[in-house]
Design a protein around this motif. Structure first.
Motif, PDB file in Angstrom:
ATOM      1  N   UNK A   1       0.859  -1.177   0.000  1.00 62.60           N
ATOM      2  CA  UNK A   1       0.000   0.000   0.000  1.00 62.60           C
ATOM      3  C   UNK A   1       0.902   1.237   0.000  1.00 62.60           C
ATOM      4  N   UNK A   2       0.357   2.428  -0.284  1.00 60.59           N
ATOM      5  CA  UNK A   2       1.200   3.641  -0.290  1.00 60.59           C
ATOM      6  C   UNK A   2       1.942   3.902   1.019  1.00 60.59           C
ATOM      7  N   UNK A   3       1.420   3.421   2.137  1.00 65.46           N
ATOM      8  CA  UNK A   3       2.101   3.658   3.423  1.00 65.46           C
ATOM      9  C   UNK A   3       3.189   2.623   3.720  1.00 65.46           C
ATOM     10  N   UNK A   4       3.448   1.695   2.798  1.00 68.72           N
ATOM     11  CA  UNK A   4       4.523   0.726   2.976  1.00 68.72           C
ATOM     12  C   UNK A   4       4.103  -0.611   3.561  1.00 68.72           C
ATOM     13  N   UNK A   5       2.881  -0.700   4.067  1.00 67.98           N
ATOM     14  CA  UNK A   5       2.386  -1.974   4.598  1.00 67.98           C
ATOM     15  C   UNK A   5       1.856  -2.837   3.452  1.00 67.98           C
ATOM     16  N   UNK A   6       1.733  -4.146   3.654  1.00 69.55           N
ATOM     17  CA  UNK A   6       1.155  -4.987   2.601  1.00 69.55           C
ATOM     18  C   UNK A   6      -0.266  -4.529   2.270  1.00 69.55           C
ATOM     19  N   UNK A   7      -0.576  -4.490   0.992  1.00 66.55           N
ATOM     20  CA  UNK A   7      -1.903  -4.072   0.543  1.00 66.55           C
ATOM     21  C   UNK A   7      -2.930  -5.123   0.976  1.00 66.55           C
ATOM     22  N   UNK A   8      -4.121  -4.713   1.438  1.00 68.60           N
ATOM     23  CA  UNK A   8      -5.133  -5.679   1.893  1.00 68.60           C
ATOM     24  C   UNK A   8      -5.583  -6.660   0.811  1.00 68.60           C
ATOM     25  N   UNK A   9      -5.464  -6.267  -0.450  1.00 68.50           N
ATOM     26  CA  UNK A   9      -5.884  -7.158  -1.534  1.00 68.50           C
ATOM     27  C   UNK A   9      -4.714  -7.857  -2.218  1.00 68.50           C
ATOM     28  N   UNK A  10      -3.520  -7.783  -1.608  1.00 67.90           N
ATOM     29  CA  UNK A  10      -2.367  -8.471  -2.179  1.00 67.90           C
ATOM     30  C   UNK A  10      -2.538  -9.983  -2.037  1.00 67.90           C
ATOM     31  N   UNK A  11      -1.880 -10.751  -2.899  1.00 68.53           N
ATOM     32  CA  UNK A  11      -2.041 -12.209  -2.851  1.00 68.53           C
ATOM     33  C   UNK A  11      -1.304 -12.839  -1.678  1.00 68.53           C
ATOM     34  N   UNK A  12      -1.912 -13.860  -1.105  1.00 69.71           N
ATOM     35  CA  UNK A  12      -1.290 -14.667  -0.042  1.00 69.71           C
ATOM     36  C   UNK A  12      -1.647 -16.130  -0.268  1.00 69.71           C
ATOM     37  N   UNK A  13      -0.846 -16.983   0.315  1.00 73.49           N
ATOM     38  CA  UNK A  13      -1.144 -18.412   0.302  1.00 73.49           C
ATOM     39  C   UNK A  13      -1.891 -18.733   1.584  1.00 73.49           C
ATOM     40  N   UNK A  14      -3.064 -19.333   1.432  1.00 77.99           N
ATOM     41  CA  UNK A  14      -3.890 -19.710   2.581  1.00 77.99           C
ATOM     42  C   UNK A  14      -3.823 -21.215   2.753  1.00 77.99           C
ATOM     43  N   UNK A  15      -3.621 -21.663   3.988  1.00 74.45           N
ATOM     44  CA  UNK A  15      -3.677 -23.096   4.269  1.00 74.45           C
ATOM     45  C   UNK A  15      -5.127 -23.454   4.565  1.00 74.45           C
ATOM     46  N   UNK A  16      -5.677 -24.416   3.854  1.00 80.65           N
ATOM     47  CA  UNK A  16      -7.060 -24.842   4.053  1.00 80.65           C
ATOM     48  C   UNK A  16      -7.224 -25.386   5.467  1.00 80.65           C
ATOM     49  N   UNK A  17      -6.340 -26.299   5.847  1.00 78.62           N
ATOM     50  CA  UNK A  17      -6.263 -26.757   7.239  1.00 78.62           C
ATOM     51  C   UNK A  17      -5.063 -26.037   7.834  1.00 78.62           C
ATOM     52  N   UNK A  18      -5.297 -25.070   8.732  1.00 78.83           N
ATOM     53  CA  UNK A  18      -4.196 -24.255   9.256  1.00 78.83           C
ATOM     54  C   UNK A  18      -3.098 -25.089   9.914  1.00 78.83           C
ATOM     55  N   UNK A  19      -1.882 -24.584   9.831  1.00 78.38           N
ATOM     56  CA  UNK A  19      -0.731 -25.253  10.442  1.00 78.38           C
ATOM     57  C   UNK A  19      -0.964 -25.407  11.942  1.00 78.38           C
TER      58      UNK A  19
END
Length: 79
Positions: free
Chosen positions: A16-34
């Motif tokens: 995002x413009x403030x340097x934090x990860x954009x809320x709509x940026x891609x991530x890998x989601x674990x279906x069954x969390x670690x």
């Protein structure tokens, strides 16, 4: 497509413009969390998601009920 909200994911979106990860940026989601026994390395256990969607999901698994935020109804007769 985001596996959680079914909307397109812009894979080029990073910060995002403030340097934090954009809320709509891609991530890998674990279906069954670690944290609940899933493997982050098993291909069948990962899916593409928006950062915001993945954070909302937290460590819930498919079939988990979402907590409601409604306040309980009053049970006293004094109102």
């Amino acid at each position: 497509m985001c596996a959680l909200c079914r909307r397109p994911v812009d894979k080029a979106l990073r910060l995002a413009p403030d340097g934090r990860p954009h809320p709509l940026s891609p991530e890998v989601d674990e279906i069954i969390p670690v944290s609940r026994g899933g493997s982050p390395y098993e291909r069948a256990n990962v899916q593409l998601a928006h950062r915001r969607c993945n954070q909302r999901k937290g460590n819930r698994m498919p079939g988990d009920r979402v907590k409601t935020t409604r306040l309980p109804l009053p049970v006293s007769q004094q109102w």
